[in-house]
Write a protein that holds these residues in place. Structure first.
Motif, PDB file in Angstrom:
ATOM      1  N   LYS A 162       1.091  -0.894  -0.075  1.00  0.00           N
ATOM      2  CA  LYS A 162       0.623  -0.319  -0.048  1.00  0.00           C
ATOM      3  C   LYS A 162       0.720   1.519   0.334  1.00  0.00           C
ATOM      4  O   LYS A 162       1.216   2.013  -0.593  1.00  0.00           O
ATOM      5  N   LYS A 163       1.771   1.640   1.034  1.00  0.00           N
ATOM      6  CA  LYS A 163       2.452   2.794   0.962  1.00  0.00           C
ATOM      7  C   LYS A 163       3.619   3.057  -0.305  1.00  0.00           C
ATOM      8  O   LYS A 163       3.822   3.740  -0.561  1.00  0.00           O
ATOM      9  N   ILE A 164       4.043   1.536  -1.685  1.00  0.00           N
ATOM     10  CA  ILE A 164       5.009   1.517  -2.386  1.00  0.00           C
ATOM     11  C   ILE A 164       3.405   2.016  -3.553  1.00  0.00           C
ATOM     12  O   ILE A 164       3.974   3.019  -4.135  1.00  0.00           O
ATOM     13  N   LEU A 165       2.780   0.894  -3.277  1.00  0.00           N
ATOM     14  CA  LEU A 165       1.521   2.114  -5.045  1.00  0.00           C
ATOM     15  C   LEU A 165       1.196   3.633  -4.459  1.00  0.00           C
ATOM     16  O   LEU A 165       0.715   4.526  -5.341  1.00  0.00           O
ATOM     17  N   LEU A 166       1.195   3.842  -2.631  1.00  0.00           N
ATOM     18  CA  LEU A 166       0.687   5.742  -2.986  1.00  0.00           C
ATOM     19  C   LEU A 166       2.250   6.321  -2.757  1.00  0.00           C
ATOM     20  O   LEU A 166       1.843   7.851  -3.806  1.00  0.00           O
ATOM     21  N   LEU A 167       2.982   5.717  -3.174  1.00  0.00           N
ATOM     22  CA  LEU A 167       3.836   6.900  -3.285  1.00  0.00           C
ATOM     23  C   LEU A 167       3.892   6.767  -4.675  1.00  0.00           C
ATOM     24  O   LEU A 167       4.328   7.878  -5.208  1.00  0.00           O
ATOM     25  N   TYR A 168       4.166   5.479  -5.114  1.00  0.00           N
ATOM     26  CA  TYR A 168       4.007   5.903  -6.820  1.00  0.00           C
ATOM     27  C   TYR A 168       3.467   6.622  -7.357  1.00  0.00           C
ATOM     28  O   TYR A 168       3.449   7.370  -8.183  1.00  0.00           O
ATOM     29  N   LYS A 169       2.029   6.521  -7.014  1.00  0.00           N
ATOM     30  CA  LYS A 169       0.798   6.976  -6.768  1.00  0.00           C
ATOM     31  C   LYS A 169       1.356   9.339  -7.281  1.00  0.00           C
ATOM     32  O   LYS A 169       0.824   9.665  -7.744  1.00  0.00           O
TER      33      LYS A 169
END
Length: 148
Positions: free
Chosen positions: A91-98
């Protein structure tokens, strides 16, 4: 813009192996069997496969659950980034990537290869995880639309 080692290491500062800020991740995968050139491997469950197979398929780093034994065959230079919770890490990685995609050019995007339906059925057992699955699918769909 690719997700980088530097990006991910800000989320997970505890690292084993080489600390190389020049790494770009072309792929992120939950499955060791997936071809993952310049990949970041995240073994969400036991059916994800072995790290050895992920490395053979192109993984160049992994996000690893703290306390989980690192296989002895892991190369010394192979970066392992530690987290308390692998699902929260995703979840953190996806939010960072977004966030990164909102502020940078949309070329050379990291491919997320982890939403294999069989794999999802194997590790999503609770309602909370089903909600996380929905969020991940929605985020990835937005990424795909923006990519086109």
């Amino acid at each position: 813009m690719y997700l980088t080692y530097e990006d991910v290491s800000l989320l997970f500062p505890e690292v084993a192996g080489i600390k190389n800020v020049d790494i770009d991740f072309q792929t992120i995968s939950f499955s060791a069997t997936a071809q993952q050139p310049k990949g970041l491997f995240i073994p969400l469950n036991h059916s994800s496969g072995e790290l050895k197979l992920a490395i053979a398929n192109g993984a160049i780093a992994a996000v690893w659950k703290k306390g989980m034994e690192i296989p002895t065959y892991t190369p010394n230079h192979f970066p392992i980034l530690f987290t308390e919770d692998l699902l929260q890490a995703v979840k953190k990685i996806l939010l960072l990537y977004k966030d990164k995609m909102n502020t940078n050019k949309k070329e050379n995007m990291t491919d997320f290869l982890f939403l294999d339906e069989k794999l999802l059925n194997d590790f999503y057992e609770t309602y909370d995880n089903a909600v996380i699955e929905t969020i991940l699918n929605e985020m990835l769909e937005k990424f795909r639309e923006e990519k086109e």
